[in-house]
Design a protein around this motif. Structure first.
Motif, short mmCIF file in Angstrom:
data_model
loop_
_atom_site.label_atom_id
_atom_site.label_comp_id
_atom_site.label_asym_id
_atom_site.label_seq_id
_atom_site.Cartn_x
_atom_site.Cartn_y
_atom_site.Cartn_z
N PHE A 1 1.26 -1.37 0.01
CA PHE A 1 0.14 -0.15 -0.19
C PHE A 1 0.72 1.17 -0.13
N PHE A 2 2.10 1.44 1.31
CA PHE A 2 3.07 2.82 1.68
C PHE A 2 3.76 2.33 -0.14
N GLY A 3 3.99 1.68 -0.82
CA GLY A 3 4.74 1.89 -2.16
C GLY A 3 4.45 1.89 -3.27
N VAL A 4 3.26 2.00 -3.29
CA VAL A 4 2.11 2.09 -4.33
C VAL A 4 1.91 3.47 -4.18
N CYS A 5 1.30 4.29 -2.88
CA CYS A 5 1.12 5.57 -2.80
C CYS A 5 2.91 5.96 -2.94
N LEU A 6 3.82 5.81 -2.24
CA LEU A 6 5.05 6.99 -2.29
C LEU A 6 5.13 7.01 -4.20
N LEU A 7 5.37 5.72 -5.29
CA LEU A 7 4.93 5.47 -6.39
C LEU A 7 3.95 6.75 -7.35
N THR A 8 3.07 6.90 -6.35
CA THR A 8 2.09 7.77 -6.77
C THR A 8 2.99 9.38 -6.76
N ALA A 9 3.13 9.33 -5.91
CA ALA A 9 3.14 10.52 -5.17
C ALA A 9 4.67 10.99 -6.44
N ALA A 10 5.36 10.15 -6.12
CA ALA A 10 7.15 10.07 -7.53
C ALA A 10 6.42 10.57 -8.84
N LEU B 1 6.89 14.91 -9.94
CA LEU B 1 7.39 14.93 -11.56
C LEU B 1 6.97 15.47 -13.63
N ILE B 2 5.38 15.01 -12.73
CA ILE B 2 4.20 15.50 -14.09
C ILE B 2 3.71 17.11 -13.64
N LEU B 3 4.18 17.81 -11.85
CA LEU B 3 3.66 19.14 -12.32
C LEU B 3 3.20 20.01 -13.50
N PRO B 4 2.86 20.07 -13.61
CA PRO B 4 3.03 21.70 -14.57
C PRO B 4 4.41 22.02 -14.61
N ALA B 5 4.98 22.70 -15.52
CA ALA B 5 6.91 23.48 -15.84
C ALA B 5 6.31 24.72 -15.19
N LEU B 6 5.49 25.18 -14.87
CA LEU B 6 5.74 26.40 -13.86
C LEU B 6 6.53 26.24 -12.56
N PHE B 7 5.97 25.08 -11.85
CA PHE B 7 6.92 25.18 -11.08
C PHE B 7 9.26 24.82 -10.87
N PHE B 8 9.12 24.51 -12.44
CA PHE B 8 10.62 24.56 -12.60
C PHE B 8 11.05 25.50 -12.63
N GLY C 1 12.93 23.42 -9.18
CA GLY C 1 12.92 21.53 -9.91
C GLY C 1 14.10 20.42 -9.14
N THR C 2 15.10 21.78 -8.87
CA THR C 2 15.85 20.85 -8.49
C THR C 2 15.90 19.98 -7.51
N MET C 3 14.55 20.29 -6.57
CA MET C 3 14.37 20.05 -5.13
C MET C 3 13.19 18.61 -5.70
N ARG C 4 12.91 19.02 -7.10
CA ARG C 4 11.07 18.21 -7.46
C ARG C 4 11.70 16.85 -7.63
N LEU C 5 13.22 16.86 -8.59
CA LEU C 5 13.25 15.81 -8.77
C LEU C 5 14.49 14.72 -7.59
N GLY C 6 15.10 15.48 -6.89
CA GLY C 6 15.58 15.11 -5.75
C GLY C 6 14.75 14.16 -4.88
N ALA C 7 13.24 15.06 -4.39
CA ALA C 7 11.63 14.25 -3.91
C ALA C 7 11.56 12.95 -3.99
N PHE D 1 11.54 9.45 -3.37
CA PHE D 1 10.26 8.82 -2.93
C PHE D 1 10.41 7.48 -4.10
N GLY D 2 10.33 7.19 -4.53
CA GLY D 2 11.09 5.92 -6.19
C GLY D 2 11.72 5.35 -5.81
N GLY D 3 12.84 5.90 -4.92
CA GLY D 3 14.04 5.10 -4.43
C GLY D 3 12.78 3.96 -3.12
#
Length: 195
Positions: A51-60, A64-71, A76-82, A86-88
């Motif tokens: 359950f938590f693995g699916v939740c974290l994968l969905t969050a990751a 990544l697919i948030l609008p480009a406005l936030f890059f 942008g670097t923080m988003r990639l790191g987060a 979450f993906g790991g």
């Protein structure tokens, strides 16, 4: 005489019961499947991890697919790191959730090794522990006559660490105990404990 006949009938009844473990011969030795179901704790832990693995994968993916406005800038670097973090974590949790729950003991007579193995749902084995035949100090059959159950274990060196091989009735496990003792070249032992 009646007592002896009663004990023979009781022994035959134990043999007549279907065994809860199985032994499969292979070209390198044999596999013993223990015959007990997974513990409730393992099943619940794997369900929670899934359950938590699916939740974290969905969050990751969501990060990544948030609008480009936030890059803009450092966000942008923080988003990639987060997303990577979450993906790991999701990958690890999903890996644990996909592991099997049934333990097997592989007795490899070709290399002189006893292995504890867990097969995942696809059948791929993961070795949990490996012990050379020379490190096994004994083969033990612990019986509980009150419940008509027995557990076959092997002990690592002369420590309290042991590996459960199979469980069933004493009559069903005696042959496997003797085979293991012969392969491992140790003296088999039967112990009794009170319920």
């Amino acid at each position: 005489m009646a007592d002896m006949q009663a004990s023979v009938v009781g022994f035959q009844d134990q043999l007549a019961k279907p065994s809860s473990f199985s032994v499969e011969d292979t070209y390198w030795g044999y596999i013993v499947r223990a015959g007990h179901g997974p513990s409730l704790g393992v099943v619940v832990a794997q369900a929670v991890c899934f359950f938590f693995g699916v939740c974290l994968l969905t969050a990751a993916v969501g990060i990544l697919i948030l609008p480009a406005l936030f890059f803009d800038g450092g966000i942008g670097t923080m988003r990639l790191g987060a997303a990577a973090l979450f993906g790991g974590a999701a990958a690890y949790l999903l890996w644990f959730a996909s592991r099997g729950t049934q333990a097997e003991v592989h007795v490899d007579t070709s290399v002189g090794e006893l292995r504890e193995v867990i097969c995942n749902r696809a059948g791929k084995p993961t070795t949990v522990g490996a012990y050379g035949f020379d490190t096994i100090s004994g083969v033990y059959l612990d019986t509980d006559e009150a419940n008509n159950k027995a557990v076959l274990t092997v002990r690592y060196r002369n420590t309290s660490q042991s590996v459960m091989v199979a469980q069933g009735t004493e009559a069903q496990l005696v042959g496997l105990r003797d085979r293991l003792a012969s392969d491992l070249m140790v003296t088999p032992t039967t112990t009794e404990h009170a319920a």
